[in-house]
Motif scaffolding. Structure first.
Motif, short mmCIF file in Angstrom:
data_model
loop_
_atom_site.label_atom_id
_atom_site.label_comp_id
_atom_site.label_asym_id
_atom_site.label_seq_id
_atom_site.Cartn_x
_atom_site.Cartn_y
_atom_site.Cartn_z
N ALA A 65 -6.01 -5.07 -29.70
CA ALA A 65 -5.57 -6.44 -29.40
C ALA A 65 -6.62 -7.48 -29.75
O ALA A 65 -6.31 -8.67 -29.76
CB ALA A 65 -5.22 -6.55 -27.91
N THR A 109 -9.33 -12.75 -30.19
CA THR A 109 -8.02 -12.18 -29.87
C THR A 109 -7.20 -12.20 -31.15
O THR A 109 -7.07 -13.25 -31.79
CB THR A 109 -7.31 -13.00 -28.79
N THR A 111 -4.16 -12.40 -33.73
CA THR A 111 -2.91 -13.15 -33.73
C THR A 111 -1.78 -12.29 -33.19
O THR A 111 -0.96 -12.74 -32.40
CB THR A 111 -2.56 -13.60 -35.16
N SER A 112 -1.74 -11.04 -33.65
CA SER A 112 -0.87 -10.07 -32.99
C SER A 112 -1.56 -8.72 -32.98
O SER A 112 -2.42 -8.44 -33.81
CB SER A 112 0.50 -10.00 -33.66
N VAL A 113 -1.17 -7.91 -32.01
CA VAL A 113 -1.77 -6.59 -31.83
C VAL A 113 -1.56 -5.75 -33.09
O VAL A 113 -0.48 -5.79 -33.69
CB VAL A 113 -1.12 -5.90 -30.61
N ALA A 158 -1.52 -10.24 -39.20
CA ALA A 158 -1.39 -11.66 -38.88
C ALA A 158 -0.60 -12.40 -39.95
O ALA A 158 0.08 -13.40 -39.67
CB ALA A 158 -2.78 -12.29 -38.71
#
Length: 161
Positions: A65, A109, A111-113, A158
């Motif tokens: 993540a 973090t 943008t997406s896992v 991402a």
DNA sequence: GCCAACGTTGGC
DNA sequence: GCCAACGTTGGC
């Protein structure tokens, strides 16, 4: 000593990369580890500046993540010494602690896992501990090659690739 | 919720 | 020291 690379697991319902990002000083104490192999990694090998893949387990989806870094030397895990703490271990002594913790600080973090499924599908990540069937270790050493590859995958994901 | 893969515990 | 029973992890 050279920077080392790690993967730390956390259930996001308990503590997520977003919780780390929003924590005071974007830092938390990584305590409560009660596995000897993981303990040895923390106590004997972790050092400030080491990079961490922050992995969400039991999640939707499970996967990496974001990124953190080790921001302290290892120290005695206070939760093991506190009789009121759920992680209390009566066998651990302040003068000879059984369990150790480090501080970790938020870095990024994603943008997406990057989902576990994506990690599994990537030939360059072959042999990564988290991909082993039945892998339960919550503190895993990661090679620099694999660490960098996961960062690359995060960028691809991402961009929707 | 199911269950495989573990790590730990405790009887012997 | 062996190993069965048990509890936990974590993907699915």
């Amino acid at each position: 000593m050279a920077t080392a690379y790690w993967l730390l697991k956390s259930e996001p319902e308990t503590f997520s990369i977003h919780d780390l990002e929003n924590a005071p000083n974007q830092t938390t104490d990584w305590g409560g580890v009660r596995n000897y192999q993981a303990r040895n990694s923390i106590r004997d090998q972790m050092k400030p500046g080491d990079r961490v893949l922050f992995y969400h387990s039991n999640a939707e989806p499970s996967g990496v993540a974001g990124i953190a870094k080790v921001s302290s030397a290892p120290y005695a895990d206070a939760t093991a010494l506190d009789a009121n703490d759920p992680y209390f271990d009566p066998k651990s002594r302040a003068e000879n602690p059984t369990w150790y913790a480090v501080d970790i600080e938020w870095v990024q973090t994603f943008t997406s896992v990057v989902p576990l499924e994506r990690l599994k599908a990537d030939p360059e990540l072959a042999g990564m501990e988290v991909l082993r069937k039945g892998s339960r270790l919550s503190v895993q050493a990661v090679s620099k090659l694999h660490f960098d590859r996961v960062l690359k995958l995060a960028k691809l994901v991402a961009r929707g690739l």
